[in-house]
Design a protein around this motif. Structure first.
Motif, PDB file in Angstrom:
ATOM      1  N   VAL B  86       2.474  -9.867   2.319  1.00  0.00           N
ATOM      2  CA  VAL B  86       1.854  -9.482   1.036  1.00  0.00           C
ATOM      3  C   VAL B  86       1.962  -7.969   0.848  1.00  0.00           C
ATOM      4  O   VAL B  86       2.438  -7.484  -0.185  1.00  0.00           O
ATOM      5  CB  VAL B  86       0.383  -9.941   0.961  1.00  0.00           C
ATOM      6  CG1 VAL B  86      -0.300  -9.355  -0.277  1.00  0.00           C
ATOM      7  CG2 VAL B  86       0.300 -11.460   0.936  1.00  0.00           C
ATOM      8  N   PHE B  87       1.516  -7.210   1.872  1.00  0.00           N
ATOM      9  CA  PHE B  87       1.614  -5.757   1.770  1.00  0.00           C
ATOM     10  C   PHE B  87       3.079  -5.333   1.619  1.00  0.00           C
ATOM     11  O   PHE B  87       3.405  -4.499   0.765  1.00  0.00           O
ATOM     12  CB  PHE B  87       0.999  -5.061   3.003  1.00  0.00           C
ATOM     13  CG  PHE B  87       1.211  -3.572   2.954  1.00  0.00           C
ATOM     14  CD1 PHE B  87       0.346  -2.763   2.242  1.00  0.00           C
ATOM     15  CD2 PHE B  87       2.326  -2.993   3.570  1.00  0.00           C
ATOM     16  CE1 PHE B  87       0.567  -1.393   2.139  1.00  0.00           C
ATOM     17  CE2 PHE B  87       2.554  -1.621   3.486  1.00  0.00           C
ATOM     18  CZ  PHE B  87       1.672  -0.822   2.763  1.00  0.00           C
ATOM     19  N   ASP B  88       3.948  -5.891   2.464  1.00  0.00           N
ATOM     20  CA  ASP B  88       5.368  -5.503   2.456  1.00  0.00           C
ATOM     21  C   ASP B  88       5.959  -5.640   1.047  1.00  0.00           C
ATOM     22  O   ASP B  88       6.653  -4.749   0.555  1.00  0.00           O
ATOM     23  CB  ASP B  88       6.184  -6.368   3.430  1.00  0.00           C
ATOM     24  CG  ASP B  88       5.737  -6.184   4.878  1.00  0.00           C
ATOM     25  OD1 ASP B  88       4.785  -5.422   5.113  1.00  0.00           O
ATOM     26  OD2 ASP B  88       6.334  -6.829   5.765  1.00  0.00           O
ATOM     27  N   GLY B  89       5.647  -6.767   0.398  1.00  0.00           N
ATOM     28  CA  GLY B  89       6.179  -7.026  -0.937  1.00  0.00           C
ATOM     29  C   GLY B  89       5.672  -6.027  -1.961  1.00  0.00           C
ATOM     30  O   GLY B  89       6.445  -5.470  -2.753  1.00  0.00           O
ATOM     31  N   LEU B  90       4.371  -5.751  -1.919  1.00  0.00           N
ATOM     32  CA  LEU B  90       3.775  -4.802  -2.873  1.00  0.00           C
ATOM     33  C   LEU B  90       4.327  -3.398  -2.642  1.00  0.00           C
ATOM     34  O   LEU B  90       4.622  -2.661  -3.584  1.00  0.00           O
ATOM     35  CB  LEU B  90       2.246  -4.782  -2.721  1.00  0.00           C
ATOM     36  CG  LEU B  90       1.499  -6.028  -3.198  1.00  0.00           C
ATOM     37  CD1 LEU B  90       0.054  -5.995  -2.712  1.00  0.00           C
ATOM     38  CD2 LEU B  90       1.548  -6.140  -4.725  1.00  0.00           C
ATOM     39  N   TYR B  91       4.490  -3.040  -1.377  1.00  0.00           N
ATOM     40  CA  TYR B  91       4.962  -1.686  -1.041  1.00  0.00           C
ATOM     41  C   TYR B  91       6.405  -1.496  -1.508  1.00  0.00           C
ATOM     42  O   TYR B  91       6.748  -0.480  -2.115  1.00  0.00           O
ATOM     43  CB  TYR B  91       4.843  -1.461   0.466  1.00  0.00           C
ATOM     44  CG  TYR B  91       5.266  -0.078   0.899  1.00  0.00           C
ATOM     45  CD1 TYR B  91       4.421   1.018   0.719  1.00  0.00           C
ATOM     46  CD2 TYR B  91       6.517   0.138   1.483  1.00  0.00           C
ATOM     47  CE1 TYR B  91       4.794   2.286   1.106  1.00  0.00           C
ATOM     48  CE2 TYR B  91       6.905   1.410   1.880  1.00  0.00           C
ATOM     49  CZ  TYR B  91       6.045   2.484   1.691  1.00  0.00           C
ATOM     50  OH  TYR B  91       6.429   3.734   2.068  1.00  0.00           O
ATOM     51  N   ARG B  92       7.232  -2.491  -1.244  1.00  0.00           N
ATOM     52  CA  ARG B  92       8.646  -2.395  -1.632  1.00  0.00           C
ATOM     53  C   ARG B  92       8.795  -2.369  -3.146  1.00  0.00           C
ATOM     54  O   ARG B  92       9.715  -1.752  -3.680  1.00  0.00           O
ATOM     55  CB  ARG B  92       9.443  -3.565  -1.038  1.00  0.00           C
ATOM     56  CG  ARG B  92       9.594  -3.435   0.475  1.00  0.00           C
ATOM     57  CD  ARG B  92      10.850  -4.122   0.990  1.00  0.00           C
ATOM     58  NE  ARG B  92      11.107  -3.739   2.376  1.00  0.00           N
ATOM     59  CZ  ARG B  92      10.759  -4.481   3.434  1.00  0.00           C
ATOM     60  NH1 ARG B  92      10.177  -5.645   3.268  1.00  0.00           N
ATOM     61  NH2 ARG B  92      11.025  -4.040   4.648  1.00  0.00           N
ATOM     62  N   ALA B  93       7.858  -3.036  -3.839  1.00  0.00           N
ATOM     63  CA  ALA B  93       7.912  -3.074  -5.308  1.00  0.00           C
ATOM     64  C   ALA B  93       7.246  -1.841  -5.921  1.00  0.00           C
ATOM     65  O   ALA B  93       7.157  -1.714  -7.139  1.00  0.00           O
ATOM     66  CB  ALA B  93       7.233  -4.350  -5.815  1.00  0.00           C
ATOM     67  N   GLY B  94       6.745  -0.944  -5.066  1.00  0.00           N
ATOM     68  CA  GLY B  94       6.094   0.271  -5.569  1.00  0.00           C
ATOM     69  C   GLY B  94       4.755  -0.006  -6.225  1.00  0.00           C
ATOM     70  O   GLY B  94       4.284   0.777  -7.054  1.00  0.00           O
ATOM     71  N   LYS B  95       4.130  -1.125  -5.876  1.00  0.00           N
ATOM     72  CA  LYS B  95       2.872  -1.501  -6.530  1.00  0.00           C
ATOM     73  C   LYS B  95       1.635  -1.136  -5.729  1.00  0.00           C
ATOM     74  O   LYS B  95       0.513  -1.460  -6.138  1.00  0.00           O
ATOM     75  CB  LYS B  95       2.868  -3.017  -6.812  1.00  0.00           C
ATOM     76  CG  LYS B  95       3.841  -3.395  -7.912  1.00  0.00           C
ATOM     77  CD  LYS B  95       3.805  -4.875  -8.191  1.00  0.00           C
ATOM     78  CE  LYS B  95       4.698  -5.211  -9.371  1.00  0.00           C
ATOM     79  NZ  LYS B  95       5.031  -6.640  -9.410  1.00  0.00           N
ATOM     80  N   ILE B  96       1.847  -0.481  -4.581  1.00  0.00           N
ATOM     81  CA  ILE B  96       0.678  -0.042  -3.812  1.00  0.00           C
ATOM     82  C   ILE B  96       1.009   1.288  -3.144  1.00  0.00           C
ATOM     83  O   ILE B  96       2.152   1.518  -2.736  1.00  0.00           O
ATOM     84  CB  ILE B  96       0.265  -1.118  -2.788  1.00  0.00           C
ATOM     85  CG1 ILE B  96      -1.160  -0.876  -2.300  1.00  0.00           C
ATOM     86  CG2 ILE B  96       1.224  -1.178  -1.593  1.00  0.00           C
ATOM     87  CD1 ILE B  96      -1.812  -2.123  -1.729  1.00  0.00           C
ATOM     88  N   GLU B  97       0.001   2.138  -3.106  1.00  0.00           N
ATOM     89  CA  GLU B  97       0.177   3.445  -2.488  1.00  0.00           C
ATOM     90  C   GLU B  97      -0.227   3.336  -1.012  1.00  0.00           C
ATOM     91  O   GLU B  97      -1.185   2.636  -0.691  1.00  0.00           O
ATOM     92  CB  GLU B  97      -0.743   4.433  -3.223  1.00  0.00           C
ATOM     93  CG  GLU B  97      -0.373   5.888  -3.061  1.00  0.00           C
ATOM     94  CD  GLU B  97      -1.402   6.799  -3.747  1.00  0.00           C
ATOM     95  OE1 GLU B  97      -1.697   7.853  -3.189  1.00  0.00           O
ATOM     96  OE2 GLU B  97      -1.916   6.413  -4.832  1.00  0.00           O
TER      97      GLU B  97
END
Lengths: 210, 239
Positions: B86-97
């Motif tokens: 979940v984190f990996d996906g958000l991070y790669r998509a630039g959706k989480i700092e």
């Protein structure tokens, strides 16, 4: 090439750990060192998530989810064990109270720079955990690694190309082919498991001292 | 007598506002305040900054909070795990700092906040990319990096026993970030297996004094303790 197996290398490292030492063994291969520490040496293992006196991995009925090591593996406690919170645990390391820390590495430089947390690959999710704290977290920081990558490149290098974990922090490098001392004076071969000095110089591309 | 006992996890978290900074205790499953994280998901606050060692596993707990789009920023030491998709996906998509902090610096920055320290020089991270742009100083020949405290609006932690004054004891390595996080937040909520009468905790064994704790919620013995497999000295004494 005469290569020491991982267990034999772990045994070799264990033999160098002083009697009565407080020791942190990094995640991965270094944990094997624990299997070769005789009881009469009175060596105490530290795990940075808050314990001294860590025993072997827990099995079956011993598995207690409240009792894990830094690799999140269930472990056991030995008589005399102590628990403490994270800030105390890392204070113990940073404050120079641990005697030896054994870590894995991607690269170590002849000056003792360590790279073991990130290969710098652009799509990698960065994660550092306790790596940078461990790198400066003991009186002696030793590395356990293969000398060469699968492609035959030396992991003992003049200068690390991977992002650093710590600067000038490693004092000794135990590899499958030889043991090296590193630091401000450069790299010295302390013991070879079969290769000649010239062969070690050829494999590493480093002007090693004997 | 004053009581910090909260009737439910949802009552204890009712005051969390959008944009809050939330510390979440635990290292792996040990010390993870599972019921409080689930209650935070229910509670609805969004645009959160989460301070925790990891950034969620699988699809439950913190990972579910991330998946629901409720977290703007994560401050942690080790987001990447075998099941941190979940984190990996958000991070790669630039959706989480992400603010990546070495684990010992994370613990010490939290401790510093609780202890009223305005900043400290640490050798950890010196000369690495994680110290880029930070003030450095050489003290007695050793190189240090300036690090600042991390304060929070709420700390959600898990402990073993509490009394109604908020005094806490812990069990084994589940203590980890609990004591420092409890000291660093405006409001600290502790979920505990059992709440016991005032006076029944040995004052010498109290690890987090109640001054650092705002609410305690009893969530019941965890399965491996409820099974009786790991009877402790304290339980023997109670029996």
């Amino acid at each position: 090439m005469t290569r020491l197996s991982r267990p034999d290398l772990a045994k070799r490292i264990a033999a160098d750990i002083p009697v009565g030492a407080y020791v942190n063994l990094g995640i991965g291969a270094p944990t094997l060192v624990a299997d070769y520490l005789p009881e009469d040496r009175n060596i105490t293992l530290h795990t940075e998530n808050g314990m001294l006196g860590m025993g072997p991995a827990a099995e079956g009925d011993q598995i207690d989810p409240d009792l894990i090591n830094a690799g999140k593996i269930p472990v056991t406690e030995l008589p005399g064990a102590a628990y403490f919170h994270h800030a105390d645990s890392f204070g113990m390391m940073r404050g120079g109270h641990l005697d030896v820390c054994v870590l894995g590495a991607f690269q170590v430089s002849v000056k003792g720079d360590l790279a073991n947390w990130n290969t710098g690959a652009p799509d990698a999710i960065p994660a550092v955990g306790g790596a940078m704290d461990l790198a400066i977290g003991a009186k002696s920081v030793w590395v356990m690694m293969d000398l060469l990558t699968k492609q035959g490149e030396s992991k003992l290098v003049e200068q690390c190309s991977y992002p650093l974990t710590g600067v000038g922090c490693v004092s000794r490098v135990y590899t499958d082919l030889a043991v090296f001392e590193v630091g401000a004076e450069g790299a010295t071969v302390l013991e070879s498991f079969g290769e000649s000095m010239d062969e070690l110089r050829r494999l590493t591309g480093i002007d090693l001292k004997g | 007598m004053l009581s910090k006992i909260s009737p439910s996890v949802s009552d204890a978290l009712a005051g969390i506002a959008d944009g809050a900074t939330i510390m979440i205790g635990g290292f792996g499953l040990a010390g993870q305040p599972v019921e409080l994280i689930d209650a935070l998901l229910e509670q609805g606050a969004t645009d959160l900054t989460v301070v925790s060692n990891n950034a969620g596993n699988g699809d439950h707990g913190l990972a579910a909070l991330l998946a629901a789009g409720r977290v703007r920023k994560v401050i942690c030491s080790f987001p990447r795990q075998s099941d941190s998709h979940v984190f990996d996906g958000l991070y790669r998509a630039g959706k989480i700092e992400l603010e990546l902090v070495p684990q010992g610096n994370l613990a010490e920055r939290i401790r510093a906040a609780g202890a009223g320290i305005g900043g400290f020089f640490t050798p950890t991270g010196f000369g690495t990319t994680l110290a880029e742009g930070k003030e450095t100083r050489t003290i007695d020949g050793r190189d240090y990096v300036l690090e600042h405290p991390i304060h929070a609006d709420y700390a959600l932690i898990s402990a073993y026993r509490a009394d109604q004054l908020g005094n806490l004891t812990y069990r084994k390595t589940s203590r980890n970030f609990g004591p420092v996080m409890a000291s660093a937040a405006r409001v600290t909520v502790a979920q505990v297996d059992r709440i016991v009468p005032v006076g029944s905790l040995d004052p010498e064994s109290i690890i987090t004094p109640g001054i650092f704790v705002t609410h305690v919620v009893e969530t019941g013995d965890r399965p491996w303790i409820a099974s009786g497999q790991f009877e402790t000295e304290a339980e023997e004494a109670e029996a």
